[in-house]
Design a protein around this motif. Sequence first.
Motif, PDB file in Angstrom:
ATOM      1  N   MET A 124      -0.952   1.506  -0.302  1.00  0.00           N
ATOM      2  CA  MET A 124      -0.269   0.389  -0.957  1.00  0.00           C
ATOM      3  C   MET A 124      -0.708   0.244  -2.415  1.00  0.00           C
ATOM      4  N   THR A 125      -1.993   0.438  -2.684  1.00  0.00           N
ATOM      5  CA  THR A 125      -2.433   0.335  -4.079  1.00  0.00           C
ATOM      6  C   THR A 125      -1.791   1.445  -4.921  1.00  0.00           C
ATOM      7  N   GLU A 126      -1.600   2.620  -4.319  1.00  0.00           N
ATOM      8  CA  GLU A 126      -0.898   3.702  -5.028  1.00  0.00           C
ATOM      9  C   GLU A 126       0.551   3.300  -5.322  1.00  0.00           C
ATOM     10  N   GLN A 127       1.187   2.650  -4.362  1.00  0.00           N
ATOM     11  CA  GLN A 127       2.580   2.211  -4.559  1.00  0.00           C
ATOM     12  C   GLN A 127       2.661   1.160  -5.677  1.00  0.00           C
ATOM     13  N   TYR A 128       1.691   0.246  -5.711  1.00  0.00           N
ATOM     14  CA  TYR A 128       1.675  -0.746  -6.795  1.00  0.00           C
ATOM     15  C   TYR A 128       1.509  -0.050  -8.149  1.00  0.00           C
ATOM     16  N   SER A 129       0.648   0.950  -8.202  1.00  0.00           N
ATOM     17  CA  SER A 129       0.446   1.692  -9.455  1.00  0.00           C
ATOM     18  C   SER A 129       1.717   2.420  -9.870  1.00  0.00           C
ATOM     19  N   LYS A 130       2.389   3.053  -8.908  1.00  0.00           N
ATOM     20  CA  LYS A 130       3.655   3.734  -9.206  1.00  0.00           C
ATOM     21  C   LYS A 130       4.680   2.753  -9.769  1.00  0.00           C
ATOM     22  N   ALA A 131       4.778   1.589  -9.143  1.00  0.00           N
ATOM     23  CA  ALA A 131       5.751   0.584  -9.590  1.00  0.00           C
ATOM     24  C   ALA A 131       5.404   0.086 -10.984  1.00  0.00           C
ATOM     25  N   ASN A 132       4.129  -0.066 -11.253  1.00  0.00           N
ATOM     26  CA  ASN A 132       3.700  -0.559 -12.559  1.00  0.00           C
ATOM     27  C   ASN A 132       4.002   0.462 -13.652  1.00  0.00           C
ATOM     28  N   ILE A 133       3.799   1.734 -13.346  1.00  0.00           N
ATOM     29  CA  ILE A 133       4.038   2.793 -14.328  1.00  0.00           C
ATOM     30  C   ILE A 133       5.529   3.039 -14.527  1.00  0.00           C
ATOM     31  N   SER A 134       6.269   3.117 -13.428  1.00  0.00           N
ATOM     32  CA  SER A 134       7.691   3.484 -13.497  1.00  0.00           C
ATOM     33  C   SER A 134       8.620   2.313 -13.785  1.00  0.00           C
ATOM     34  N   GLY A 135       8.181   1.104 -13.402  1.00  0.00           N
ATOM     35  CA  GLY A 135       9.062  -0.056 -13.537  1.00  0.00           C
ATOM     36  C   GLY A 135      10.040  -0.174 -12.382  1.00  0.00           C
ATOM     37  N   SER A 136       9.956   0.721 -11.418  1.00  0.00           N
ATOM     38  CA  SER A 136      10.861   0.728 -10.264  1.00  0.00           C
ATOM     39  C   SER A 136      10.435  -0.317  -9.234  1.00  0.00           C
ATOM     40  N   SER A 137      11.416  -0.899  -8.569  1.00  0.00           N
ATOM     41  CA  SER A 137      11.119  -1.864  -7.521  1.00  0.00           C
ATOM     42  C   SER A 137      10.965  -1.199  -6.153  1.00  0.00           C
ATOM     43  N   GLU A 138      11.338   0.068  -6.033  1.00  0.00           N
ATOM     44  CA  GLU A 138      11.295   0.741  -4.724  1.00  0.00           C
ATOM     45  C   GLU A 138       9.898   0.783  -4.108  1.00  0.00           C
ATOM     46  N   PRO A 139       8.851   1.177  -4.856  1.00  0.00           N
ATOM     47  CA  PRO A 139       7.510   1.168  -4.248  1.00  0.00           C
ATOM     48  C   PRO A 139       7.085  -0.244  -3.814  1.00  0.00           C
ATOM     49  N   LEU A 140       7.555  -1.243  -4.549  1.00  0.00           N
ATOM     50  CA  LEU A 140       7.240  -2.628  -4.204  1.00  0.00           C
ATOM     51  C   LEU A 140       7.928  -3.032  -2.907  1.00  0.00           C
ATOM     52  N   LYS A 141       9.154  -2.569  -2.719  1.00  0.00           N
ATOM     53  CA  LYS A 141       9.884  -2.883  -1.486  1.00  0.00           C
ATOM     54  C   LYS A 141       9.211  -2.233  -0.276  1.00  0.00           C
ATOM     55  N   ILE A 142       8.671  -1.043  -0.469  1.00  0.00           N
ATOM     56  CA  ILE A 142       7.914  -0.380   0.602  1.00  0.00           C
ATOM     57  C   ILE A 142       6.704  -1.239   0.966  1.00  0.00           C
ATOM     58  N   ASN A 143       5.972  -1.687  -0.052  1.00  0.00           N
ATOM     59  CA  ASN A 143       4.789  -2.520   0.189  1.00  0.00           C
ATOM     60  C   ASN A 143       5.156  -3.838   0.844  1.00  0.00           C
ATOM     61  N   LEU A 144       6.261  -4.419   0.427  1.00  0.00           N
ATOM     62  CA  LEU A 144       6.678  -5.693   1.006  1.00  0.00           C
ATOM     63  C   LEU A 144       6.909  -5.543   2.511  1.00  0.00           C
ATOM     64  N   LYS A 145       7.591  -4.481   2.919  1.00  0.00           N
ATOM     65  CA  LYS A 145       7.822  -4.249   4.357  1.00  0.00           C
ATOM     66  C   LYS A 145       6.507  -4.068   5.100  1.00  0.00           C
ATOM     67  N   LEU A 146       5.592  -3.307   4.509  1.00  0.00           N
ATOM     68  CA  LEU A 146       4.284  -3.097   5.138  1.00  0.00           C
ATOM     69  C   LEU A 146       3.512  -4.416   5.263  1.00  0.00           C
ATOM     70  N   LEU A 147       3.487  -5.190   4.179  1.00  0.00           N
ATOM     71  CA  LEU A 147       2.771  -6.465   4.198  1.00  0.00           C
ATOM     72  C   LEU A 147       3.351  -7.424   5.220  1.00  0.00           C
ATOM     73  N   GLU A 148       4.674  -7.503   5.284  1.00  0.00           N
ATOM     74  CA  GLU A 148       5.309  -8.420   6.234  1.00  0.00           C
ATOM     75  C   GLU A 148       5.034  -7.994   7.671  1.00  0.00           C
ATOM     76  N   THR A 149       5.043  -6.693   7.928  1.00  0.00           N
ATOM     77  CA  THR A 149       4.749  -6.183   9.271  1.00  0.00           C
ATOM     78  C   THR A 149       3.301  -6.485   9.655  1.00  0.00           C
ATOM     79  N   LEU A 150       2.377  -6.217   8.734  1.00  0.00           N
ATOM     80  CA  LEU A 150       0.965  -6.511   8.992  1.00  0.00           C
ATOM     81  C   LEU A 150       0.743  -8.008   9.192  1.00  0.00           C
ATOM     82  N   TYR A 151       1.379  -8.804   8.361  1.00  0.00           N
ATOM     83  CA  TYR A 151       1.251 -10.266   8.468  1.00  0.00           C
ATOM     84  C   TYR A 151       1.708 -10.742   9.847  1.00  0.00           C
ATOM     85  N   ASP A 152       2.867 -10.276  10.284  1.00  0.00           N
ATOM     86  CA  ASP A 152       3.389 -10.668  11.596  1.00  0.00           C
ATOM     87  C   ASP A 152       2.420 -10.272  12.708  1.00  0.00           C
TER      88      ASP A 152
END
Length: 144
Positions: A85-113
């Motif tokens: 997930m930290t790699e995905q945040y770094s990718k999103a920060n560098i690229s400006g893309s929301s896709e890595p963030l959406k991946i993390n959001l799904k993971l976080l929501e699943t873990l939270y549940d």
Amino acid sequence: MSNPYQKYKSTQITSASKEKLLLMMYEGAIKFTKVAIKAAEEKKIAERCESIGRAFDIVLELNNTLDHKVGGEISVKLEQLYMYMTEQYSKANISGSSEPLKINLKLLETLYDGWVQAVEKIKKDESAKASLKMQEDKGDKKAG
């Protein structure tokens, strides 16, 4: 800290159980990830970077609080997931893309549940034990 809301939040955090703190951390990471997704899609670079940084810090803290002695293989798997997930945040920060963030959001929501369900099970088990103990204590008093 004269702001009543800040006082409330501070009290809420300092008086929370370990389980509640864990859930609050996930809630924060989810919130900041959602803000980062919106900011990325709206090309708001500063807001995206700030929100990614806050979510990143929370995920790092989740990783830092893992207890490998108690958690065993589960904590190892969580550590790998948090690092991904930290790699995905770094990718999103560098690229400006929301896709890595959406991946993390799904993971976080699943873990939270999953954690919500685990905490509820722990509470039910503790409640059942306390109830059983009370019944045993009543039985001991009648017998004595």
